[in-house]
Design a protein around this motif. Sequence first.
Motif, PDB file in Angstrom:
ATOM      1  N   LEU A  26       0.815  -1.213   0.000  1.00 36.20           N
ATOM      2  CA  LEU A  26       0.000   0.000   0.000  1.00 36.20           C
ATOM      3  C   LEU A  26       0.848   1.262   0.000  1.00 36.20           C
ATOM      4  N   VAL A  27       1.960   1.229   0.716  1.00 41.77           N
ATOM      5  CA  VAL A  27       2.823   2.398   0.792  1.00 41.77           C
ATOM      6  C   VAL A  27       3.632   2.559  -0.500  1.00 41.77           C
ATOM      7  N   ALA A  28       4.199   1.474  -0.991  1.00 47.18           N
ATOM      8  CA  ALA A  28       5.090   1.544  -2.147  1.00 47.18           C
ATOM      9  C   ALA A  28       4.353   1.762  -3.466  1.00 47.18           C
ATOM     10  N   GLN A  29       3.191   1.166  -3.625  1.00 52.51           N
ATOM     11  CA  GLN A  29       2.422   1.210  -4.870  1.00 52.51           C
ATOM     12  C   GLN A  29       3.341   1.049  -6.094  1.00 52.51           C
ATOM     13  N   PRO A  30       3.949  -0.117  -6.243  1.00 58.21           N
ATOM     14  CA  PRO A  30       4.898  -0.315  -7.340  1.00 58.21           C
ATOM     15  C   PRO A  30       4.247  -0.112  -8.710  1.00 58.21           C
ATOM     16  N   ARG A  31       5.032   0.414  -9.629  1.00 58.82           N
ATOM     17  CA  ARG A  31       4.527   0.693 -10.986  1.00 58.82           C
ATOM     18  C   ARG A  31       4.108  -0.573 -11.715  1.00 58.82           C
ATOM     19  N   ILE A  32       4.705  -1.690 -11.366  1.00 58.44           N
ATOM     20  CA  ILE A  32       4.384  -2.926 -12.068  1.00 58.44           C
ATOM     21  C   ILE A  32       2.919  -3.320 -11.865  1.00 58.44           C
ATOM     22  N   GLY A  33       2.306  -2.868 -10.768  1.00 53.18           N
ATOM     23  CA  GLY A  33       0.913  -3.204 -10.504  1.00 53.18           C
ATOM     24  C   GLY A  33      -0.075  -2.195 -11.045  1.00 53.18           C
ATOM     25  N   VAL A  69      -3.270  -2.654  -9.037  1.00 55.44           N
ATOM     26  CA  VAL A  69      -3.655  -3.987  -8.556  1.00 55.44           C
ATOM     27  C   VAL A  69      -3.016  -4.291  -7.203  1.00 55.44           C
ATOM     28  N   THR A  70      -1.825  -3.772  -6.986  1.00 54.55           N
ATOM     29  CA  THR A  70      -1.156  -4.055  -5.717  1.00 54.55           C
ATOM     30  C   THR A  70      -1.893  -3.420  -4.538  1.00 54.55           C
ATOM     31  N   ASP A  71      -2.679  -2.352  -4.783  1.00 50.85           N
ATOM     32  CA  ASP A  71      -3.509  -1.797  -3.704  1.00 50.85           C
ATOM     33  C   ASP A  71      -4.514  -2.844  -3.231  1.00 50.85           C
ATOM     34  N   SER A  72      -5.161  -3.496  -4.176  1.00 53.20           N
ATOM     35  CA  SER A  72      -6.155  -4.517  -3.829  1.00 53.20           C
ATOM     36  C   SER A  72      -5.502  -5.691  -3.114  1.00 53.20           C
TER      37      SER A  72
END
Length: 99
Positions: A26-33, A69-72
């Motif tokens: 949630l903190v990082a929110q990587p671009r890949i997601g 998607v990584t948020d979910s």
Amino acid sequence: MPATRRDRWAPVAYAGGMLAIGAGLLVAQPRIGRVPEPAQAGDLPRHKRLRRAAQVSRDGARAFAPSNVTDSIGRSLLVGGVALIMTRVLDEFAGHDGE
């Protein structure tokens, strides 16, 4: 045979890992997601039915697709970790057979 103390608290350690990974995502929110914008290929009407159907489907999916998607995944890990910890702690408070 009763579980050892270590075995009883192992799910808490696992849940802690779930919480850490979820919070990290949630903190990082990587671009890949990151989900790309659906209109990258343009919004001009397509001539073939299959392409038109694909365009309508693509635009319809935008309404419920997350922006990342990584948020979910991160939120799911947080909810799962909290549920696992709560279940384990409440199980300990409920006591063991014979106590």
